[in-house]
Design an enzyme around this catalytic site. Structure first.
Site, PDB file in Angstrom:
ATOM      1  N   GLU A  94       0.816  -1.207   0.000  1.00 34.09           N
ATOM      2  CA  GLU A  94       0.000   0.000   0.000  1.00 34.09           C
ATOM      3  C   GLU A  94       0.855   1.264   0.000  1.00 34.09           C
ATOM      4  O   GLU A  94       2.004   1.266   0.453  1.00 34.09           O
ATOM      5  CB  GLU A  94      -0.974  -0.006   1.172  1.00 34.09           C
ATOM      6  CG  GLU A  94      -0.336  -0.029   2.526  1.00 34.09           C
ATOM      7  CD  GLU A  94      -1.385   0.011   3.639  1.00 34.09           C
ATOM      8  OE1 GLU A  94      -1.995  -1.034   3.900  1.00 34.09           O
ATOM      9  OE2 GLU A  94      -1.565   1.072   4.249  1.00 34.09           O
ATOM     10  N   CYS A 114       7.192  -6.695   7.159  1.00 35.38           N
ATOM     11  CA  CYS A 114       8.315  -6.127   7.903  1.00 35.38           C
ATOM     12  C   CYS A 114       8.728  -7.112   8.978  1.00 35.38           C
ATOM     13  O   CYS A 114       7.893  -7.875   9.475  1.00 35.38           O
ATOM     14  CB  CYS A 114       7.872  -4.812   8.552  1.00 35.38           C
ATOM     15  SG  CYS A 114       9.192  -3.959   9.463  1.00 35.38           S
ATOM     16  N   CYS A 118       7.561  -4.097  15.667  1.00 39.11           N
ATOM     17  CA  CYS A 118       7.047  -3.056  16.566  1.00 39.11           C
ATOM     18  C   CYS A 118       5.631  -3.424  16.989  1.00 39.11           C
ATOM     19  O   CYS A 118       4.804  -3.817  16.170  1.00 39.11           O
ATOM     20  CB  CYS A 118       7.082  -1.684  15.890  1.00 39.11           C
ATOM     21  SG  CYS A 118       8.764  -1.164  15.486  1.00 39.11           S
ATOM     22  N   CYS A 121       2.289  -1.858  15.350  1.00 39.73           N
ATOM     23  CA  CYS A 121       2.289  -1.658  13.896  1.00 39.73           C
ATOM     24  C   CYS A 121       1.673  -2.840  13.157  1.00 39.73           C
ATOM     25  O   CYS A 121       2.038  -3.995  13.401  1.00 39.73           O
ATOM     26  CB  CYS A 121       3.719  -1.415  13.421  1.00 39.73           C
ATOM     27  SG  CYS A 121       3.830  -1.154  11.652  1.00 39.73           S
ATOM     28  N   GLY A 161       7.317  -1.630   6.058  1.00 42.08           N
ATOM     29  CA  GLY A 161       8.702  -2.035   5.889  1.00 42.08           C
ATOM     30  C   GLY A 161       9.678  -1.134   6.609  1.00 42.08           C
ATOM     31  O   GLY A 161       9.343  -0.022   7.002  1.00 42.08           O
ATOM     32  N   GLU A 162      10.891  -1.653   6.782  1.00 43.96           N
ATOM     33  CA  GLU A 162      11.965  -0.868   7.388  1.00 43.96           C
ATOM     34  C   GLU A 162      12.969  -0.550   6.273  1.00 43.96           C
ATOM     35  O   GLU A 162      13.691  -1.425   5.800  1.00 43.96           O
ATOM     36  CB  GLU A 162      12.619  -1.691   8.514  1.00 43.96           C
ATOM     37  CG  GLU A 162      13.929  -1.146   9.038  1.00 43.96           C
ATOM     38  CD  GLU A 162      13.911   0.342   9.416  1.00 43.96           C
ATOM     39  OE1 GLU A 162      12.961   0.808  10.070  1.00 43.96           O
ATOM     40  OE2 GLU A 162      14.868   1.046   9.028  1.00 43.96           O
ATOM     41  N   SER A 216      12.195   6.675  14.605  1.00 46.29           N
ATOM     42  CA  SER A 216      11.045   6.281  15.423  1.00 46.29           C
ATOM     43  C   SER A 216      11.540   6.069  16.841  1.00 46.29           C
ATOM     44  O   SER A 216      12.150   5.055  17.156  1.00 46.29           O
ATOM     45  CB  SER A 216      10.431   4.993  14.867  1.00 46.29           C
ATOM     46  OG  SER A 216       9.912   5.249  13.587  1.00 46.29           O
ATOM     47  N   ASN A 292      -2.502   4.814  16.360  1.00 45.18           N
ATOM     48  CA  ASN A 292      -3.663   4.385  15.610  1.00 45.18           C
ATOM     49  C   ASN A 292      -3.930   2.933  16.008  1.00 45.18           C
ATOM     50  O   ASN A 292      -3.176   2.051  15.610  1.00 45.18           O
ATOM     51  CB  ASN A 292      -3.303   4.476  14.121  1.00 45.18           C
ATOM     52  CG  ASN A 292      -4.450   4.937  13.296  1.00 45.18           C
ATOM     53  OD1 ASN A 292      -5.588   4.590  13.572  1.00 45.18           O
ATOM     54  ND2 ASN A 292      -4.149   5.700  12.278  1.00 45.18           N
ATOM     55  N   CYS A 335      -0.356   2.532   9.099  1.00 50.66           N
ATOM     56  CA  CYS A 335       0.498   1.771   8.175  1.00 50.66           C
ATOM     57  C   CYS A 335       0.094   0.312   8.112  1.00 50.66           C
ATOM     58  O   CYS A 335      -0.010  -0.349   9.133  1.00 50.66           O
ATOM     59  CB  CYS A 335       1.933   1.726   8.683  1.00 50.66           C
ATOM     60  SG  CYS A 335       2.734   3.269   8.821  1.00 50.66           S
TER      61      CYS A 335
HETATM   62  N1  SAH Z   1      10.111   1.118   9.667  1.00 46.88           N
HETATM   63  C1  SAH Z   1      10.061   2.556   9.667  1.00 46.88           C
HETATM   64  C2  SAH Z   1       8.818   3.091   8.958  1.00 46.88           C
HETATM   65  C3  SAH Z   1       7.586   2.665   9.681  1.00 46.88           C
HETATM   66  S1  SAH Z   1       6.082   3.554   9.579  1.00 46.88           S
HETATM   67  C4  SAH Z   1      10.115   3.076  11.081  1.00 46.88           C
HETATM   68  O1  SAH Z   1      10.058   2.275  12.001  1.00 46.88           O
HETATM   69  O2  SAH Z   1      10.274   4.271  11.269  1.00 46.88           O
HETATM   70  C5  SAH Z   1       6.313   5.201  10.070  1.00 46.88           C
HETATM   71  C6  SAH Z   1       5.999   5.539  11.526  1.00 46.88           C
HETATM   72  O3  SAH Z   1       4.681   5.163  11.937  1.00 46.88           O
HETATM   73  C7  SAH Z   1       6.954   4.891  12.488  1.00 46.88           C
HETATM   74  O4  SAH Z   1       7.349   5.846  13.439  1.00 46.88           O
HETATM   75  C8  SAH Z   1       6.093   3.832  13.125  1.00 46.88           C
HETATM   76  O5  SAH Z   1       6.595   3.444  14.370  1.00 46.88           O
HETATM   77  C9  SAH Z   1       4.757   4.524  13.183  1.00 46.88           C
HETATM   78  N2  SAH Z   1       3.595   3.647  13.333  1.00 46.88           N
HETATM   79  C10 SAH Z   1       3.393   2.424  12.813  1.00 46.88           C
HETATM   80  N3  SAH Z   1       2.186   1.942  13.166  1.00 46.88           N
HETATM   81  C11 SAH Z   1       1.605   2.881  13.921  1.00 46.88           C
HETATM   82  C12 SAH Z   1       0.341   2.984  14.590  1.00 46.88           C
HETATM   83  N4  SAH Z   1      -0.542   1.988  14.558  1.00 46.88           N
HETATM   84  N5  SAH Z   1       0.088   4.117  15.267  1.00 46.88           N
HETATM   85  C13 SAH Z   1       0.990   5.120  15.309  1.00 46.88           C
HETATM   86  N6  SAH Z   1       2.184   5.091  14.708  1.00 46.88           N
HETATM   87  C14 SAH Z   1       2.505   3.982  14.036  1.00 46.88           C
END
Ligand code: SAH
Length: 358
Positions: A94, A114, A118, A121, A161-162, A216, A292, A335
């Site tokens: 997406e 990924c 986390c 996520c 993804g990372e 993050s 979220n 995400c």
């Molecule tokens: N792998 C990368 C990109 C991830 S998405 C990273 O870890 O930074 C981008 C951001 O959204 C990251 O800070 C991630 O921790 C956050 N994120 C992912 N899912 C989330 C959710 N459900 N609520 C709030 N933030 C979220």
């Protein structure tokens, strides 16, 4: 037969070498490159100023990555668009388009799934399927630009993804998307978000790029951070913050710290103070993200009052902070949620079919 070459992932120089090997004139490379990266052709047949013979030779040697748009959801609140794309191998990813006053920004995925784990996520729930190729990262932007008929000016690598876990492809992607013969997006308009893979942050700092790095953070101390992000077990905050400092020193680019606020986990005053202690002396920007909630976990979003208090305390301490606008809340927020829902539905349909067969 060996696999065809992924032409959209090649630099202009690499394409020139290929033309040479094929016995073609080097100027052909630029023509074809422009078809792919400026006119965003989806087939060799479109390349009308290239002879039919050469087009056939191209078909034989290369594949041209073009994502298939499975679905697009448009937010009634703010015009945000969430796209679901199918890759050539059937995998699904997406991407999100956000419309700002300063331009159109696309949030792209860097991997299918990924493996960072986390806790809050959705992208990581089924683990990592595979890395995306540079062409597959690019084509998310190309397809969206075609769909809206407007230029995309900003890119954030913050989807599923990372990105630093797919380092080589990420760098190739950045070189292609900023290339003067391609979409020519300014490096300063590109943000890469990482959970904090320390050795790769050092590598990125040494690349001499002008992109923004977003870390993050999500907690001001290792103890809490480890409960949210498994990567924190591998790299303590002291090491992560040092890597960020080196990134800033080498590039002059101000760091962004992302902090997703989870009720009762990392959103109280004590944590806000600890965060000020940790980053207060740095030239940085903090992006607060009200978490979220995803249905697979029981994390709850912070109350509005806590979010505002958290922000105010940071501001009082001279920290530059914004609360991320929750764009497209009406169309599957966080995400990986859109993709996850699609896959779950597909599974359910599969089960029903199986049920029917038995
Ligand atoms: N792998 C990368 C990109 C991830 S998405 C990273 O870890 O930074 C981008 C951001 O959204 C990251 O800070 C991630 O921790 C956050 N994120 C992912 N899912 C989330 C959710 N459900 N609520 C709030 N933030 C979220």
């Amino acid at each position: 037969m060996s696999e065809k070459i992924d032409i959209k992932s090649l630099s202009l120089g690499e394409l020139r070498q290929n033309m040479e090997t094929m016995g073609e004139k080097p100027f052909r490379a630029k023509q074809i490159y422009e078809w792919i990266h400026q006119k965003q052709a989806v087939s060799f047949a479109e390349m009308t100023n290239v002879s039919k013979t050469l087009r056939e030779a191209l078909e034989g040697r290369f594949c041209l990555t073009a994502l298939e748009m499975l679905d697009v959801k448009i937010s009634k609140i703010d015009g945000t668009r969430k796209y679901l794309f199918a890759l050539a191998d059937g995998n699904v990813i997406e991407s999100v388009l956000m419309k700002y006053k300063h331009g159109n920004s696309v949030c792209i995925s860097s991997q299918v799934g990924c493996r960072m784990g986390c806790r809050f996520c959705a992208s990581t729930l089924d683990g990592l399927e595979r890395n995306l190729k540079p062409s597959e990262m690019l084509d998310q932007i190309y397809r969206i630009q075609r769909d809206i008929g407007e230029r995309v000016s900003h890119v954030v690598v913050m989807g599923s993804g990372e990105p630093l876990d797919n380092y080589e492809n990420l760098l190739k992607f950045i070189r292609l998307v900023t290339d003067e013969n391609g979409l020519m997006i300014s490096q300063r308009n590109i943000t890469v978000s990482t959970c904090g893979i320390v050795p790769r942050i050092y590598d990125l700092a040494a690349e001499n790029l002008q992109i923004t790095l977003a870390l993050s953070l999500h907690a001001p101390c290792d103890e809490v951070r480890r409960t949210l992000m498994p990567i924190a077990n591998a790299y303590p905050l002291k090491e992560v913050m040092h890597a960020c400092d080196v990134y800033f020193e080498k590039t002059g680019r101000r760091m962004t710290f992302e902090y997703s606020l989870v009720r009762g986990v990392n959103d109280n005053e004590q944590e806000a103070r600890a965060l000020c202690q940790l980053i207060g002396h740095r030239n940085c920007h903090v992006n607060l993200i009200p978490v979220n909630p995803i249905k697979e976990r029981d994390f709850v979003q912070s109350q509005r009052e806590n979010i505002v208090n958290f922000k105010n305390l940071l501001e009082k301490n001279g920290i530059n902070v914004t609360i991320r606008r929750e764009m497209g809340r009406d169309i599957d927020g966080a995400c990986g949620q859109l993709r996850k829902r699609y896959l779950d539905q597909k599974d359910r349909k599969g089960d029903e079919q199986l049920g029917g067969l038995q």
